[in-house]
Design a protein around this motif. Structure first.
Motif, PDB file in Angstrom:
ATOM      1  N   ASP A   5       0.827  -1.135   0.064  1.00 44.03           N
ATOM      2  CA  ASP A   5      -0.060  -0.110  -0.153  1.00 44.03           C
ATOM      3  C   ASP A   5       0.873   1.058  -0.163  1.00 44.03           C
ATOM      4  OD1 ASP A   5      -2.375   1.570   0.334  1.00 44.03           O
ATOM      5  OD2 ASP A   5      -3.270   0.287   1.575  1.00 44.03           O
ATOM      6  N   LEU A  11       0.206   7.274   4.220  1.00 46.36           N
ATOM      7  CA  LEU A  11      -1.105   6.796   5.025  1.00 46.36           C
ATOM      8  C   LEU A  11      -1.620   7.849   6.057  1.00 46.36           C
ATOM      9  CD1 LEU A  11       0.002   2.978   5.419  1.00 46.36           C
ATOM     10  CD2 LEU A  11      -1.585   4.006   3.827  1.00 46.36           C
ATOM     11  N   TYR A  14      -3.658  10.473   4.172  1.00 45.73           N
ATOM     12  CA  TYR A  14      -4.479   9.753   3.154  1.00 45.73           C
ATOM     13  C   TYR A  14      -6.103  10.164   3.676  1.00 45.73           C
ATOM     14  CZ  TYR A  14      -7.210   6.671   0.089  1.00 45.73           C
ATOM     15  OH  TYR A  14      -8.206   6.081  -0.689  1.00 45.73           O
ATOM     16  N   SER A 279      -4.292   1.699   3.609  1.00 42.31           N
ATOM     17  CA  SER A 279      -4.843   3.070   3.411  1.00 42.31           C
ATOM     18  C   SER A 279      -6.304   3.129   3.746  1.00 42.31           C
ATOM     19  CB  SER A 279      -4.808   3.131   1.873  1.00 42.31           C
ATOM     20  OG  SER A 279      -5.355   1.986   1.097  1.00 42.31           O
TER      21      SER A 279
END
Length: 320
Positions: A5, A11, A14, A279
């Motif tokens: 990911d 992350l 996000y 994510s």
């Protein structure tokens, strides 16, 4: 380190890509109004399983649309003064589990409640009553019907209703109620605390039910999310309704509920998780505005996270 990911730095910022329906807030206010109108008819029945340190009960209540919902309830023996409680939600298709694994919280003087999700592996009812496909999976149950008939709407309301019932128990301190769970249980933990914002502590572990479109984009609509692919194959093979379908799923996307959470959050995630991709978990986590932290396991996926059960108990036992 291998990646499945985004890198961890990405992350942490996000924000998700699944659409949020324009009437999302009205949708959930209408849902909560329906939930509050239900006569819960709470029933406590002594369980066959009993231990010297606690009283164990089968708890039943009536949820929205008339389904009878079951939970296991363990109350510390001899502790009638208001004390903390923990509500646990289980993984997808499973059940509330064995009594034995819950007794440790009672030993600390904390009541413990574990809900069976309607229509899955436990004793809670699925009252049914939707148009369209019911063959494959709960995420898509009701997708061809009115959004108010999405099954996960009713499941999220069960979680919030149970929290309110627990807070009304005379032996429970309503200001010290926590929610916790892994996978689906993590998603239900977020939904519960969003819809019952008096939940004071949350422990969602690699939460499911978040950022459905990102799952699709990553080609990970398999395993727990396989029903999304199955739905397209059976009912929209040309993807002419793709935008509509993902917007409708937005009503039951926990990332959109996350800003309503007021409790303190401790999430746990494994960066190798291909079942509920990191994510999608961070899409929800990054929208939480209450105090929060995340325990990151770089080499772990959708599996047991060493030491985390102890960390979670320590986090909740801060109340004692």
């Amino acid at each position: 380190m291998p990646l499945i990911d985004f890198p961890l730095e990405q992350l942490r910022t996000y924000q998700g890509i699944s659409p949020r329906p324009a009437d999302f807030d009205d949708y959930w206010e209408r849902a909560l109004t329906e939930m509050k109108s239900v006569d819960a008819q709470v029933e406590l029945i002594p369980a066959r399983f009993q231990v010297p340190i606690a009283d164990c009960f089968e708890l039943f209540f009536t949820g929205v649309r008339g389904a009878r919902i079951h939970a296991k309830y363990i109350r510390p023996k001899g502790n009638s003064a208001p004390h903390p409680a923990v509500i646990q939600f289980h993984g997808y298709s499973m059940n509330s589990g064995d009594w034995m694994e819950k007794v440790a919280y009672a030993a600390l003087g904390i009541s413990f409640i574990s809900m069976d999700v309607r229509g899955q592996g436990g004793s809670s009812e699925d009252a049914g009553g939707v148009k369209g496909n019911t063959l494959n999976g709960h995420i898509i149950r009701g997708l061809d019907d009115h959004p108010d008939n999405l099954l996960y709407r009713q499941i999220y309301l069960d979680a919030a209703q149970l929290a309110g019932i627990v807070m009304d128990l005379h032996e429970v301190d309503p200001s010290r109620v926590a929610a916790m769970g892994y996978s689906q249980g993590g998603g239900l933990t977020l939904a519960c605390a969003a819809l019952e914002p008096r939940i004071a502590k949350l422990v969602p572990v690699y939460p499911f039910l978040s950022d459905y479109k990102r799952v699709w984009e990553m080609d990970l609509a398999k395993d727990a999310y396989d029903e999304i692919r199955a739905y397209f194959r059976k009912f929209d093979p040309l993807h002419t309704r793709e935008a509509e379908i993902f917007e409708k799923l937005g009503y039951i996307d926990v990332q959109h509920l996350a800003p309503r959470i007021k409790g303190e959050v401790m999430m746990a995630t494994g960066l190798m998780d291909t079942i509920t991709p990191p994510s999608t978990q961070f899409a929800a986590y990054n929208k939480i505005i209450s105090p929060k932290r995340v325990e990151v396991y770089p080499d772990y996926g959708h599996e047991g996270l060493p030491g985390f059960a102890d960390t979670a108990m320590t986090f909740i036992a801060e109340w004692l």
